[in-house]
Motif scaffolding. Structure first.
Motif, PDB file in Angstrom:
ATOM      1  N   ILE A  91     -10.915  48.935  -5.758  1.00 41.70           N
ATOM      2  CA  ILE A  91      -9.671  48.684  -6.497  1.00 41.70           C
ATOM      3  C   ILE A  91      -8.859  47.573  -5.850  1.00 41.70           C
ATOM      4  O   ILE A  91      -8.223  46.772  -6.539  1.00 41.70           O
ATOM      5  N   TRP A  92      -8.897  47.483  -4.510  1.00 44.15           N
ATOM      6  CA  TRP A  92      -8.199  46.413  -3.807  1.00 44.15           C
ATOM      7  C   TRP A  92      -8.823  45.058  -4.144  1.00 44.15           C
ATOM      8  O   TRP A  92      -8.129  44.078  -4.380  1.00 44.15           O
ATOM      9  N   VAL A  93     -10.151  45.032  -4.139  1.00 48.99           N
ATOM     10  CA  VAL A  93     -10.868  43.791  -4.423  1.00 48.99           C
ATOM     11  C   VAL A  93     -10.592  43.356  -5.854  1.00 48.99           C
ATOM     12  O   VAL A  93     -10.259  42.194  -6.118  1.00 48.99           O
ATOM     13  N   ALA A  98      -7.911  40.020  -9.910  1.00 45.71           N
ATOM     14  CA  ALA A  98      -7.118  39.964 -11.133  1.00 45.71           C
ATOM     15  C   ALA A  98      -5.855  39.124 -10.938  1.00 45.71           C
ATOM     16  O   ALA A  98      -5.353  38.517 -11.885  1.00 45.71           O
ATOM     17  N   MET A  99      -5.359  39.098  -9.691  1.00 49.89           N
ATOM     18  CA  MET A  99      -4.171  38.290  -9.395  1.00 49.89           C
ATOM     19  C   MET A  99      -4.521  36.854  -9.035  1.00 49.89           C
ATOM     20  O   MET A  99      -3.666  36.091  -8.598  1.00 49.89           O
ATOM     21  N   ASP A 103     -12.327  33.379  -3.315  1.00 45.21           N
ATOM     22  CA  ASP A 103     -13.152  34.075  -2.326  1.00 45.21           C
ATOM     23  C   ASP A 103     -12.543  34.037  -0.932  1.00 45.21           C
ATOM     24  O   ASP A 103     -12.604  35.023  -0.194  1.00 45.21           O
ATOM     25  N   LYS A 104     -11.971  32.895  -0.570  1.00 51.45           N
ATOM     26  CA  LYS A 104     -11.389  32.771   0.774  1.00 51.45           C
ATOM     27  C   LYS A 104     -10.196  33.710   0.933  1.00 51.45           C
ATOM     28  O   LYS A 104     -10.087  34.426   1.931  1.00 51.45           O
ATOM     29  N   ARG A 105      -9.300  33.705  -0.038  1.00 47.70           N
ATOM     30  CA  ARG A 105      -8.131  34.593   0.037  1.00 47.70           C
ATOM     31  C   ARG A 105      -8.538  36.051  -0.014  1.00 47.70           C
ATOM     32  O   ARG A 105      -7.961  36.884   0.666  1.00 47.70           O
ATOM     33  N   LEU A 106      -9.523  36.356  -0.846  1.00 51.13           N
ATOM     34  CA  LEU A 106     -10.027  37.727  -0.945  1.00 51.13           C
ATOM     35  C   LEU A 106     -10.546  38.184   0.415  1.00 51.13           C
ATOM     36  O   LEU A 106     -10.250  39.300   0.862  1.00 51.13           O
TER      37      LEU A 106
END
Length: 178
Positions: A91-93, A98-99, A103-106
């Motif tokens: 759910i966090w991922v 969704a926001m 990939d880097k920020r994730l």
């Protein structure tokens, strides 16, 4: 001091490789399928069982001691990091994606913080593993100086007081590391 320097060199190497490989295994199913069976087979083997191989491959001295410490202590780091990356809530991922997180920020904002307790636990276990194997390998690897070397040398002359002092210092440093 020589023992602690060997410990730091081996542990830093294990930390970099272990955390890196654990993260890659946690994010890539293909790499996980390749590496997990190998790591699972090699991890339960006692570290001193690898010592003759490392001495044969890398020779006597500091290099084999540091590499063996790194090799043995990398396993708990890899396992815990992999587990931590896998444990990050989906759910966090999805929320971050969704926001608009790339990939880097994730990775920086979700994966690493979510896996950090596991990574730190793996580093703690890896450090304990590194400390245990280092003293043993110092007795075998003909390293110049160190606690294992001191205890092994004292054995030759039956200097029980020096051996017990070495064991006490090993215990104190181990407690401080913990």
């Amino acid at each position: 001091l020589d023992t602690v320097l060997r410990l730091l060199a081996g542990f830093i190497l294990a930390g970099v490789v272990g955390v890196g490989l654990g993260i890659l295994m946690g994010r890539s199913r293909r790499l996980e399928d390749i590496c997990l069976p190998l790591v699972s087979v090699l991890a339960p083997i006692p570290g001193l069982a690898y010592a003759p191989l490392f001495l044969l491959w890398f020779g006597l001295g500091n290099r084999s001691a540091v590499l063996l410490v790194a090799f043995v202590s990398a396993f708990p780091i890899i396992f815990n990091t992999w587990t931590g990356v896998k444990a990050v809530k989906e759910i966090w991922v999805r929320s971050a994606q969704a926001m608009g997180a790339d990939d880097k920020r994730l990775f920086v904002k979700v994966i690493i913080p979510g896996a950090l307790p596991y990574i730190l636990g793996g580093l703690r276990l890896g450090l304990a593993q590194a400390w245990r194997i280092l003293v043993g390998v110092e007795m075998l690897a003909a390293v110049p100086w160190g606690l294992g070397w001191m205890i092994f040398g004292a054995r030759e002359f039956l200097n029980t007081d020096v051996m017990l002092a070495g064991v006490a210092v090993i215990g104190v440093i181990g407690l401080a590391l913990e």
